[in-house]
Write an enzyme that holds these catalytic residues in place. Structure first.
Site, PDB file in Angstrom:
ATOM      1  N   HIS A  64      48.868  58.781  36.935  1.00  0.00           N
ATOM      2  CA  HIS A  64      47.806  58.271  36.071  1.00  0.00           C
ATOM      3  C   HIS A  64      46.724  57.566  36.878  1.00  0.00           C
ATOM      4  CE1 HIS A  64      48.758  53.855  35.682  1.00  0.00           C
ATOM      5  NE2 HIS A  64      50.015  54.223  35.780  1.00  0.00           N
ATOM      6  N   ASP A 173      49.158  50.148  41.378  1.00  0.00           N
ATOM      7  CA  ASP A 173      49.626  50.754  40.137  1.00  0.00           C
ATOM      8  C   ASP A 173      48.394  51.265  39.393  1.00  0.00           C
ATOM      9  OD1 ASP A 173      50.828  51.469  37.767  1.00  0.00           O
ATOM     10  OD2 ASP A 173      51.252  49.424  37.115  1.00  0.00           O
ATOM     11  N   GLU A 205      47.406  55.797  30.648  1.00  0.00           N
ATOM     12  CA  GLU A 205      48.855  55.539  30.702  1.00  0.00           C
ATOM     13  C   GLU A 205      49.164  54.090  30.363  1.00  0.00           C
ATOM     14  OE1 GLU A 205      52.722  54.314  32.582  1.00  0.00           O
ATOM     15  OE2 GLU A 205      50.692  53.557  32.890  1.00  0.00           O
ATOM     16  N   GLU A 206      48.325  53.175  30.840  1.00  0.00           N
ATOM     17  CA  GLU A 206      48.617  51.745  30.694  1.00  0.00           C
ATOM     18  C   GLU A 206      48.549  51.256  29.249  1.00  0.00           C
ATOM     19  OE1 GLU A 206      49.893  49.952  32.854  1.00  0.00           O
ATOM     20  OE2 GLU A 206      49.321  50.637  34.856  1.00  0.00           O
ATOM     21  N   ASP A 228      54.749  57.346  39.893  1.00  0.00           N
ATOM     22  CA  ASP A 228      54.270  56.051  39.410  1.00  0.00           C
ATOM     23  C   ASP A 228      54.953  54.948  40.219  1.00  0.00           C
ATOM     24  OD1 ASP A 228      52.992  54.069  37.909  1.00  0.00           O
ATOM     25  OD2 ASP A 228      53.507  54.980  35.988  1.00  0.00           O
ATOM     26  N   HIS A 317      51.158  44.439  38.499  1.00  0.00           N
ATOM     27  CA  HIS A 317      50.209  43.981  37.478  1.00  0.00           C
ATOM     28  C   HIS A 317      49.568  42.648  37.860  1.00  0.00           C
ATOM     29  CE1 HIS A 317      50.962  46.712  33.755  1.00  0.00           C
ATOM     30  NE2 HIS A 317      51.045  47.392  34.887  1.00  0.00           N
TER      31      HIS A 317
END
Length: 349
Positions: A64, A173, A205-206, A228, A317
């Site tokens: 992604h 990410d 995706e998130e 991922d 994150h």
């Protein structure tokens, strides 16, 4: 093999919040245009790049493109911005951070909140909330409104650096996986592959694995591999059972996450491929959090035989996401060898 830091830096630093992947999509298209036989962009913005093999079966690998970010929801009378999150955030990670607001032009802003000096004792002892924060552009409302509108996207500002044996940046990410998929296409150039290979760079995706679902419905793959990041909680305060993965221990082979139980046949195939090619790997069970693996596995008639290559990542994150360069190399090696060897494996058991 040393990884291409220049390319990784370029891929990680470009902006692309969920639903606003335009810039990263343009970059990926430039990097892969000479590596595949066909490229298309679907209505959601997924890139579907096809490398021709034997057309009897289809293999889909997905990474992604989107990064967690924000969308502007309000401009106050003083010119500050309020926002809504796009993706999952721990509010405390916003403190003292710079962001980039993508309006008519890019503007640097800072995440502001109430100063500790004027907090009550009760406020000091409370965990922060997203609603406590605002973006300060250092401009009056009249000037802000010339450049920024409600609905503009916001991304985090932090460049890629090398630290020790690792790389560190915002948006590893999942840009490290975008990088891995690009590098895999480079290594597959000129190689004979057993089945048609669909390299898919997905969107959104998130915020719920949205792009992968749409792409999978269109492609209808027989086999699926998600690429991922995953948690590496190998830091002080963690117990062995909490680590999920550890940096430097190899690429992760997903067994399950909260949205997917990987097909046992794919897990066995990946482990065997890693062992046969002397690729360092570790098992990954992610008890919280889902990936595009779910979309690839479930959004096709009868399902696909799906699994995932997971890149161990510390401080996920946050703007200080950290991956091991050695693990990144191992992930590229595993993906390339899986695509080349997928036709030779006995999938009947």
């Amino acid at each position: 093999m040393a990884i291409n830091i220049k390319l990784l830096k370029e891929v990680c630093e470009v902006a692309g919040a969920p639903g606003f992947e335009n810039r990263v999509r343009e970059l990926v298209l430039k990097k892969i245009k000479d590596l595949v036989d066909n490229i298309s962009i679907d209505n959601m913005g997924n890139i579907v790049a096809i490398k021709n093999g034997n057309t009897s079966r289809k293999v889909m690998a997905a990474a992604h493109m989107d990064e967690i970010g924000f969308v502007v929801t309000h401009i106050t009378k003083e010119g500050f911005l309020k926002f809504h999150t796009l993706g999952g955030f721990d509010p405390k990670t916003l403190t003292a951070q710079r962001v980039i607001v993508h309006g008519k032009k890019d503007l640097i802003g800072v995440m502001g909140a109430k100063p500790i000096h004027v907090m009550t004792d009760e406020e000091r002892n409370k965990a922060p909330k997203i609603s406590d924060y605002f973006i300060d552009l250092g401009m009056k409302k009249k000037e802000v409104e010339k450049l920024i509108s409600v609905g503009d996207s916001v991304t985090r500002e932090r460049g890629l650096i090398e630290i020790g044996d690792c790389v560190n940046c915002k948006s590893l990410d999942n840009r490290v996986s975008v990088f891995i998929l690009i590098e895999a296409l480079k290594q597959l150039e000129g190689e004979k592959i057993p089945y048609d290979f669909y390299a898919v760079f997905t969107v959104q995706e998130e915020v719920g694995i949205r792009g992968a679902q749409v792409a999978t419905l269109s492609i209808n793959p027989d086999f699926g591999i998600c690429i991922d990041t995953t948690i590496a909680f190998d830091t002080p305060g963690s117990s062995d059972c909490e680590k999920i993965t550890s940096l430097g221990h190899g690429t992760g082979i997903k067994i399950m996450d909260s949205r997917t139980i990987c097909d046992q046949r794919m897990v066995k195939f990946m482990k065997q491929t890693a062992d046969n090619n002397n690729i360092k790997w570790q098992p990954e069970i992610l008890t919280g959090g889902g990936t595009d693996t779910m979309g690839i596995q479930q959004f096709t008639a009868g399902g696909s035989i799906a699994g995932a290559i997971s890149i161990p990542t510390r401080h996920i994150h946050q703007v200080i996401e950290t991956c091991s360069k050695e693990d990144i190399e191992s992930s590229i090696d595993l993906l390339v060898n899986c695509i080349k060897g997928i036709g030779d494996y006995d999938w009947s058991h």
